[in-house]
Design a protein around this motif. Structure first.
Motif, PDB file in Angstrom:
ATOM      1  N   ARG A 127       0.844  -1.220  -0.069  1.00 18.27           N
ATOM      2  CA  ARG A 127      -0.013   0.011   0.133  1.00 18.27           C
ATOM      3  C   ARG A 127       0.804   1.234   0.023  1.00 18.27           C
ATOM      4  O   ARG A 127       0.538   2.292  -0.767  1.00 18.27           O
ATOM      5  N   GLY A 187     -12.304   7.936   4.040  1.00 22.71           N
ATOM      6  CA  GLY A 187     -11.832   6.535   3.660  1.00 22.71           C
ATOM      7  C   GLY A 187     -10.722   6.716   2.848  1.00 22.71           C
ATOM      8  O   GLY A 187     -10.403   5.837   2.119  1.00 22.71           O
ATOM      9  N   GLN A 212      -4.567   4.847  13.224  1.00 23.10           N
ATOM     10  CA  GLN A 212      -5.644   4.908  11.997  1.00 23.10           C
ATOM     11  C   GLN A 212      -4.649   4.974  10.466  1.00 23.10           C
ATOM     12  O   GLN A 212      -5.136   4.420   9.720  1.00 23.10           O
ATOM     13  N   THR A 216      -4.440   2.225   7.660  1.00 24.21           N
ATOM     14  CA  THR A 216      -5.335   2.535   6.438  1.00 24.21           C
ATOM     15  C   THR A 216      -4.366   3.138   5.415  1.00 24.21           C
ATOM     16  O   THR A 216      -4.469   2.804   4.107  1.00 24.21           O
TER      17      THR A 216
END
Length: 383
Positions: A127, A187, A212, A216
């Motif tokens: 990611r 998001g 967080q 993500t």
């Protein structure tokens, strides 16, 4: 000394992304050396020695220039450096070490003359590669931000992330954290660049935000795990933010703000610098207003940033919001009423809306960062 095969086995465990690439011994040793001499670098920086000049020194030159009476000891530690142990420390903390020799290393960072030898990444390595290889925008600004500045930063983070742009910032109090939060609101993707080890939330009050972002997006640092943040690490961190972004937006900055250093670094790299204007009488906006006067692009919202990134092909934010279904219909209607000037509970309930529904809706809008309560109990739409 470590065994090469053992280091490769450890590298397979490093990071949540499951990548099998191994940070090379030379880069890992360089990263260790920067951390080992961090206190000495602090003294050199405090004595106004240019940080890029220090960080561009070769390993031997760096030791000779900064180690002082500890030179022989540091040289011995340097020779005994154990790359396998360094990889193990990363693996123990779910951190991936991405070195300059690794194809995953962000291309834009390579433009720095003093590019970090290793990026220590907390979060999924794949990611991280995706986010830093995509379109990126830095958002920086004052730690002691005004409500106006926080609204603008959060709105920029929300709008850019909604459009698929990676929001890059430093997770500091004020503007940085607001920008990250805005991206998380929808998001979206955000990357935090820290001055100390990536596993350490800095400031500590932002532990939840740190968790967080790591879950993500990605948290990264050139400093290995366990390294405490020092003052010189913040301007060093700023150069990484400047290099990762195709442009950087400054939201509130005083005349001597560290964010102006980031802006100068962007210009050195040939990157665009943009700024959000503020009241001409506000000391909090003196730096941003000066940037605009000197030619920085004026930003009124995320749409202006997208236009700078994409020109005529920039996505329309209203279309993005419609596709994402950002708000339920009842909250969208309530937000529209606030925007039309019905900014008190009394005004919002005057034409039949129930008091409980209005109060619950306003609470939801506040939690989502879409409105805030201003003076006299009036509600204000956020950017």
């Amino acid at each position: 000394m470590r065994q090469v095969e053992g280091a490769r086995d450890l590298a397979a465990m490093a990071g949540a992304g499951g990548a099998s690439e191994v940070a090379c011994d030379g880069c890992l040793r360089r990263s260790w050396l920067i951390a080992r001499l961090s206190g000495n670098i602090e003294l050199a920086w405090a004595a106004r020695r240019p940080l890029p000049a220090v960080l561009s020194l070769a390993d031997g030159e760096l030791i000779a220039a900064l180690a002082g009476e500890q030179r022989r000891r540091v040289e011995q530690e340097y020779e005994r450096f154990d790359a396998g142990a360094a990889l193990q420390r990363c693996a123990d903390r779910a951190i991936t070490a991405v070195c300059r020799c690794d194809q995953r290393y962000p291309t834009r960072l390579s433009e720095l003359t003093d590019a970090p030898a290793v990026l220590h990444v907390l979060g999924d390595a794949a990611r991280f590669v995706e986010l830093t290889g995509a379109d990126c925008a830095g958002i920086v600004g004052a730690r002691r931000a005004t409500p106006y500045g926080l609204e603008q930063a959060r709105g920029l983070g929300r709008g850019l992330a909604s459009a698929g742009v990676t929001v890059v910032s430093g997770m500091a109090l004020g503007i940085d954290s607001a920008a990250h939060t805005g991206a998380l609101d929808v998001g979206g993707a955000t990357v935090a660049v820290l001055a100390g080890g990536p596993e350490r939330a800095y400031p500590a009050s932002k532990r939840q935000l740190h968790a967080q972002i790591a879950a993500t997006g990605a948290v990264m640092s050139e400093m290995p795990p366990g390294t405490a943040a020092r003052r010189w690490g913040f301007p060093a961190r700023n150069r990484v933010i400047a290099a990762l972004g195709q442009l950087t937006v400054v939201v509130e900055a005083g005349e001597r703000s560290g964010s102006l250093i980031t802006a100068a670094l962007c210009l050195d790299l040939g990157r665009d610098v943009a700024a959000v204007p503020g009241l001409v009488t506000s000391t909090a906006s003196a730096g941003t207003n000066a940037l605009i006067a000197d030619g920085a692009r004026l930003v009124r919202g995320a749409g202006d940033v997208l236009e700078l990134l994409y020109g005529a092909a920039a996505p329309v934010l209203s279309d993005i919001a419609a596709r994402s279904g950002a708000l339920p219909a009842d909250l969208g209607e309530l937000l529209e009423r606030v925007g039309r000037g019905r900014d008190t509970v009394a005004a919002l309930t005057a034409d039949g809306l129930g008091l409980d529904a209005v109060l619950a809706g306003l609470a939801q809008l506040e939690l989502r960062g879409r409105v805030r309560r201003g003076a006299g109990g009036r509600y204000v739409c956020c950017a």
